[in-house]
Design a protein around this motif. Structure first.
Motif, PDB file in Angstrom:
ATOM      1  N   VAL B 183      36.713  34.529  47.469  1.00  0.00           N
ATOM      2  CA  VAL B 183      36.104  33.232  47.193  1.00  0.00           C
ATOM      3  C   VAL B 183      37.195  32.193  46.917  1.00  0.00           C
ATOM      4  N   ALA B 184      38.187  32.592  46.107  1.00  0.00           N
ATOM      5  CA  ALA B 184      39.264  31.659  45.775  1.00  0.00           C
ATOM      6  C   ALA B 184      40.056  31.270  47.026  1.00  0.00           C
ATOM      7  N   ASP B 185      40.297  32.257  47.896  1.00  0.00           N
ATOM      8  CA  ASP B 185      41.002  31.953  49.148  1.00  0.00           C
ATOM      9  C   ASP B 185      40.219  30.939  49.969  1.00  0.00           C
ATOM     10  N   GLY B 186      38.898  31.130  49.990  1.00  0.00           N
ATOM     11  CA  GLY B 186      38.031  30.199  50.735  1.00  0.00           C
ATOM     12  C   GLY B 186      38.153  28.788  50.198  1.00  0.00           C
ATOM     13  N   VAL B 187      38.149  28.685  48.893  1.00  0.00           N
ATOM     14  CA  VAL B 187      38.266  27.357  48.275  1.00  0.00           C
ATOM     15  C   VAL B 187      39.654  26.768  48.554  1.00  0.00           C
ATOM     16  N   ASN B 188      40.675  27.587  48.369  1.00  0.00           N
ATOM     17  CA  ASN B 188      42.041  27.085  48.566  1.00  0.00           C
ATOM     18  C   ASN B 188      42.280  26.617  50.001  1.00  0.00           C
ATOM     19  N   ALA B 189      41.615  27.320  50.944  1.00  0.00           N
ATOM     20  CA  ALA B 189      41.780  26.923  52.347  1.00  0.00           C
ATOM     21  C   ALA B 189      41.208  25.530  52.599  1.00  0.00           C
ATOM     22  N   LEU B 190      40.245  25.148  51.779  1.00  0.00           N
ATOM     23  CA  LEU B 190      39.608  23.826  51.963  1.00  0.00           C
ATOM     24  C   LEU B 190      40.328  22.720  51.193  1.00  0.00           C
ATOM     25  N   ARG B 191      41.285  23.124  50.365  1.00  0.00           N
ATOM     26  CA  ARG B 191      41.977  22.107  49.551  1.00  0.00           C
ATOM     27  C   ARG B 191      42.828  21.243  50.464  1.00  0.00           C
ATOM     28  N   LYS B 192      42.440  20.000  50.552  1.00  0.00           N
ATOM     29  CA  LYS B 192      43.203  19.051  51.365  1.00  0.00           C
ATOM     30  C   LYS B 192      43.290  17.766  50.572  1.00  0.00           C
ATOM     31  N   LYS B 193      44.024  16.833  51.102  1.00  0.00           N
ATOM     32  CA  LYS B 193      44.225  15.639  50.268  1.00  0.00           C
ATOM     33  C   LYS B 193      42.953  14.809  50.086  1.00  0.00           C
ATOM     34  N   ASN B 194      41.970  15.031  50.938  1.00  0.00           N
ATOM     35  CA  ASN B 194      40.741  14.253  50.752  1.00  0.00           C
ATOM     36  C   ASN B 194      39.575  15.051  50.165  1.00  0.00           C
ATOM     37  N   ASN B 195      39.744  16.359  50.017  1.00  0.00           N
ATOM     38  CA  ASN B 195      38.644  17.175  49.500  1.00  0.00           C
ATOM     39  C   ASN B 195      38.830  17.441  48.010  1.00  0.00           C
ATOM     40  N   SER B 196      37.785  17.179  47.268  1.00  0.00           N
ATOM     41  CA  SER B 196      37.876  17.402  45.824  1.00  0.00           C
ATOM     42  C   SER B 196      36.932  18.524  45.406  1.00  0.00           C
ATOM     43  N   PHE B 197      37.225  19.094  44.243  1.00  0.00           N
ATOM     44  CA  PHE B 197      36.411  20.198  43.732  1.00  0.00           C
ATOM     45  C   PHE B 197      36.070  19.999  42.265  1.00  0.00           C
ATOM     46  N   LEU B 198      34.863  20.367  41.933  1.00  0.00           N
ATOM     47  CA  LEU B 198      34.480  20.426  40.530  1.00  0.00           C
ATOM     48  C   LEU B 198      34.042  21.869  40.284  1.00  0.00           C
ATOM     49  N   ILE B 199      34.859  22.578  39.513  1.00  0.00           N
ATOM     50  CA  ILE B 199      34.589  23.999  39.321  1.00  0.00           C
ATOM     51  C   ILE B 199      34.037  24.211  37.920  1.00  0.00           C
ATOM     52  N   ILE B 200      32.833  24.726  37.874  1.00  0.00           N
ATOM     53  CA  ILE B 200      32.173  24.940  36.585  1.00  0.00           C
ATOM     54  C   ILE B 200      32.224  26.423  36.267  1.00  0.00           C
ATOM     55  N   THR B 201      32.748  26.755  35.128  1.00  0.00           N
ATOM     56  CA  THR B 201      32.903  28.182  34.831  1.00  0.00           C
ATOM     57  C   THR B 201      32.915  28.442  33.329  1.00  0.00           C
ATOM     58  N   HIS B 202      32.631  29.689  32.983  1.00  0.00           N
ATOM     59  CA  HIS B 202      32.759  30.129  31.597  1.00  0.00           C
ATOM     60  C   HIS B 202      34.179  30.595  31.317  1.00  0.00           C
ATOM     61  N   TYR B 203      34.750  31.203  32.357  1.00  0.00           N
ATOM     62  CA  TYR B 203      35.961  31.984  32.124  1.00  0.00           C
ATOM     63  C   TYR B 203      37.168  31.409  32.844  1.00  0.00           C
ATOM     64  N   GLN B 204      38.307  31.719  32.272  1.00  0.00           N
ATOM     65  CA  GLN B 204      39.563  31.238  32.816  1.00  0.00           C
ATOM     66  C   GLN B 204      39.949  32.014  34.082  1.00  0.00           C
ATOM     67  N   ARG B 205      39.352  33.196  34.239  1.00  0.00           N
ATOM     68  CA  ARG B 205      39.709  34.147  35.294  1.00  0.00           C
ATOM     69  C   ARG B 205      39.848  33.505  36.684  1.00  0.00           C
ATOM     70  N   LEU B 206      38.826  32.749  37.087  1.00  0.00           N
ATOM     71  CA  LEU B 206      38.822  32.136  38.421  1.00  0.00           C
ATOM     72  C   LEU B 206      40.011  31.184  38.581  1.00  0.00           C
ATOM     73  N   LEU B 207      40.378  30.573  37.443  1.00  0.00           N
ATOM     74  CA  LEU B 207      41.418  29.552  37.500  1.00  0.00           C
ATOM     75  C   LEU B 207      42.813  30.157  37.689  1.00  0.00           C
ATOM     76  N   ASP B 208      42.905  31.499  37.590  1.00  0.00           N
ATOM     77  CA  ASP B 208      44.150  32.167  37.959  1.00  0.00           C
ATOM     78  C   ASP B 208      44.379  32.069  39.464  1.00  0.00           C
ATOM     79  N   TYR B 209      43.259  31.978  40.174  1.00  0.00           N
ATOM     80  CA  TYR B 209      43.352  31.991  41.642  1.00  0.00           C
ATOM     81  C   TYR B 209      43.215  30.587  42.236  1.00  0.00           C
ATOM     82  N   ILE B 210      42.436  29.754  41.576  1.00  0.00           N
ATOM     83  CA  ILE B 210      42.319  28.362  42.032  1.00  0.00           C
ATOM     84  C   ILE B 210      42.955  27.512  40.938  1.00  0.00           C
TER      85      ILE B 210
END
Lengths: 415, 244
Positions: B183-210
């Motif tokens: 999932v993180a790879d999928g998100v990172n692949a979409l990270r471009k200078k015009n694409n923004s993300f709002l990531i809602i989470t309980h845990y820090q875990r996901l943020l190790d990857y994104i």
């Protein structure tokens, strides 16, 4: 109504070539009908679709006599395209065309006869009316071991030249041993305020297969009653599928006797209604021998003050051990003005049987709509996708793939 | 790109978001972390246009007032919500749904709709990147999918629709470590200078990857602290109580 019936009956008899015996029988049926009249909701079987009141309120005085001496023109544009088929074309209740060109000679036979005229007495008031007033009785026989190569489509078409007429139609089907018949009833109405009363009887011999698909999709303001009586012998199979949507009022009744072991009956249907329409499917499946099976699935989508009902009865005779009977009804109500009634009945006199029924109704899931809309679909598209998805599993029950596609196309289900 | 000013949201008279403000610029990844009931899902629902909330304040997306747009119009403009609980839609084929959705958005943007072959090529490529079993695309949408498959399907939809603002509502919950990485790879692949993300989470875990650019702590409908990625680690250590 009585005077009109008696006069019209005399005209029908004088036009026809019935034997004295037949006439006597028809007169008895007529008297029985006069005695009871059109069924009303006082009768439990008719409490969801009060035909007496519908006729009083919407049609008024019916004309029971139809002059069948002159030919009606066939509108060939109504024929189903993209599906090779045999046809029998009724226009305003008169047979205008019989075309069995896809079949071998003498393997399917259509005969005008009144042998079974005595067989179905007093099933209900409308069958009495049908027995009394049908001008012709046809028997369609599929010969032993023969399977029709192409489906037979019976076109029930009406034109705007009839108004406030009652049309009674009767066909008897015989499926001989190990034969099979695919029969599509295709309704196409350009008329309003008529009452069509259609009675079919099916006699399925050992190992025979009947597939009967009924399609009523074109909007019209007629009232229809369709009664199928099915008698099944050993290891025979009947599959009935009903797409009920076009007429203002329509009641389908399926009475199926699983007389011999290993016979099975499948009844599936869709009631898709709007604009004050009122439709019903009523089934009566009688498990009369061991190891018989029945399966029923009815799905309804109702909006705009429409009403639908499903009365499904499964009866299991005391000798019908190892019966497997199942029925399920699901309904989506699109708004608060629409109404769905389900009346499942199980009557079981054997102890080693498997029978179940279920019924659920509710509205479209708003969370699902939100999910689809968040992907760019508008409200209408989302709603349509959910409705089509809801109906898909009952359409998937159709075992004939060509007919399945025809019904998908009719409903506008896109692949 | 996204400007939220003093957003208040109530449901059945209960205040859920309370003077909530947030700015997301093109290309930025923001993470919102908060305990249960802090208003995280309400925020994502309101951004996507779910009905049933009483709202005041302002949300501008590319300087357009979001409150004037229906849910599907927001999707057309490039807002995507990856659902916390993706819905099962019986009878609707996943591929057909994806194609209908993509073409609805392309049509709205004045782009050419994809035909069946173009679409299949696109979906194949994206599914492969996400290690998403292609056979599942011929099944009914999310019906019988495992929790992880449903979440992956959300990311697949996201990568096909290529939105400007992707909101991931607890996409990490219920994912095992391998699925999380995909999932993180999928998100990172979409990270471009015009694409923004709002990531809602309980845990820090996901943020190790994104790796987020900003982390915000949401408690009782309000951002109580904002900072860089280090804030997520601090939260993990100290718990939410210290940020109230």
């Amino acid at each position: 109504m009585r005077e009109q019936l008696l006069t019209d009956f005399d005209k029908i008899i004088s036009d026809s070539k019935f034997s004295n015996n037949d006439i006597e029988h028809k007169r008895k049926s007529l008297n029985k009908f006069i005695e009871n009249g059109f069924p009303t909701k006082k009768n439990e079987d008719w409490k969801f679709l009060d035909i007496g009141r519908i006729i009083d309120k919407n049609i008024g005085q019916l004309d029971f006599y139809n002059n069948y001496s002159s030919q009606n023109k066939i509108d060939t544009s109504i024929f189903v395209k993209g599906l090779e088929h045999n046809k029998i074309v009724f226009v305003n209740g008169r047979i205008e065309k019989i075309d069995l060109k896809h079949e071998e000679n003498n393997k399917i036979e259509i005969k005008e006869e009144s042998k079974s005229i005595n067989k179905f007495n007093n099933i209900n008031s409308l069958i009495n009316l049908n027995n009394a007033l049908t001008n012709k009785h046809y028997t369609i026989t599929t010969k032993s071991g023969y399977s029709l190569k192409k489906p037979l489509i019976i076109y029930h078409s009406t034109t705007n030249s009839i108004y406030k007429k009652n049309i009674n139609l009767r066909l008897d089907f015989k499926l001989e041993k190990n034969s099979s018949l695919k029969l599509i009833d295709y309704f196409y109405d350009d008329s309003n305020d008529n009452f069509l009363n259609i009675f079919y009887s099916f006699d399925l011999a050992k190992d025979s297969i009947l597939k009967n698909y009924k399609i009523d999709h074109k909007d019209n303001k007629n009232l229809k009653y369709s009664y199928n009586h099915i008698d099944q012998s050993e290891n025979s199979l009947s599959e009935t599928f009903i797409l009920s949507s076009g007429s203002s009022y329509l009641k389908h009744e399926i009475n199926c006797n699983l007389n011999e072991k290993y016979s099975s009956a499948f009844v599936n249907g869709i009631l898709k209604l709007d604009d004050l329409k009122n439709h019903e499917i009523k089934t009566n499946i009688n498990h009369l021998n061991e190891n018989t099976k029945s399966y029923q699935l009815v799905k309804s989508v109702l909006g705009k003050a429409s009403k639908a009902a499903y009365q499904g009865k499964i009866s299991v005779n005391s000798i019908a051990q190892k019966t497997d009977g199942y029925q399920l009804s699901k309904c989506i109500l699109l708004d608060k003005t629409s109404e769905f009634n389900a009346k499942p009945e199980l009557e079981i006199y054997a102890d080693d049987v498997k029978c179940s029924h279920g019924s659920a109704s509710g509205s479209l899931n708003e969370d699902s709509i939100f999910y689809l809309m968040s992907r760019g679909l508008n409200y209408e598209q989302s709603k349509e996708l959910l409705i089509n998805g809801f109906l898909l599993d009952v359409i998937e029950k159709i075992t004939d793939s060509e007919t399945k596609n025809l019904i998908k196309n009719t409903l506008g289900l896109k692949e | 790109m996204l400007k939220i000013n003093n957003l208040n949201a109530k449901i059945e008279k209960k205040t859920i978001l309370n003077n909530f403000s947030l700015n997301i610029n093109p290309g930025e990844v923001h993470a919102i972390m908060g305990p249960n009931g802090s208003g995280k899902s309400t925020l994502s629902n309101i951004l996507s246009g779910k009905k049933g909330y009483e709202v005041t304040g302002e949300i501008l997306f590319e300087n357009k007032n979001l409150f004037e747009l229906e849910t599907e119009e927001r999707a057309h403009k490039g807002i995507f919500l990856a659902f916390q609980y993706p819905l099962e839609i019986p009878g609707v084929n996943t591929n057909i749904f994806l194609k209908t959705s993509l073409n609805a958005i392309r049509r709205a943007k004045g782009e050419k709709e994809l035909d069946a072959i173009e679409f299949l090529n696109l979906v194949k490529e994206k599914a492969k990147n996400l290690k998403f079993d292609e056979e599942k695309l011929n099944r009914q949408l999310n019906v019988g999918f495992s929790g992880g498959e449903k979440k992956k399907n959300e990311i697949l939809q996201m990568s096909i629709l290529n939105p400007k603002l992707s909101i991931l509502d607890e996409t990490d919950s219920g994912l095992d470590i391998d699925a999380l990485r995909v999932v993180a790879d999928g998100v990172n692949a979409l990270r471009k200078k015009n694409n923004s993300f709002l990531i809602i989470t309980h845990y820090q875990r996901l943020l190790d990857y994104i790796k987020p650019d900003f982390v915000h702590v949401l408690i009782n409908g309000k951002i109580t602290k904002s900072g860089g990625p280090e804030l997520a680690l601090e939260l993990e250590k100290k718990g939410y109580e210290n940020f109230n």
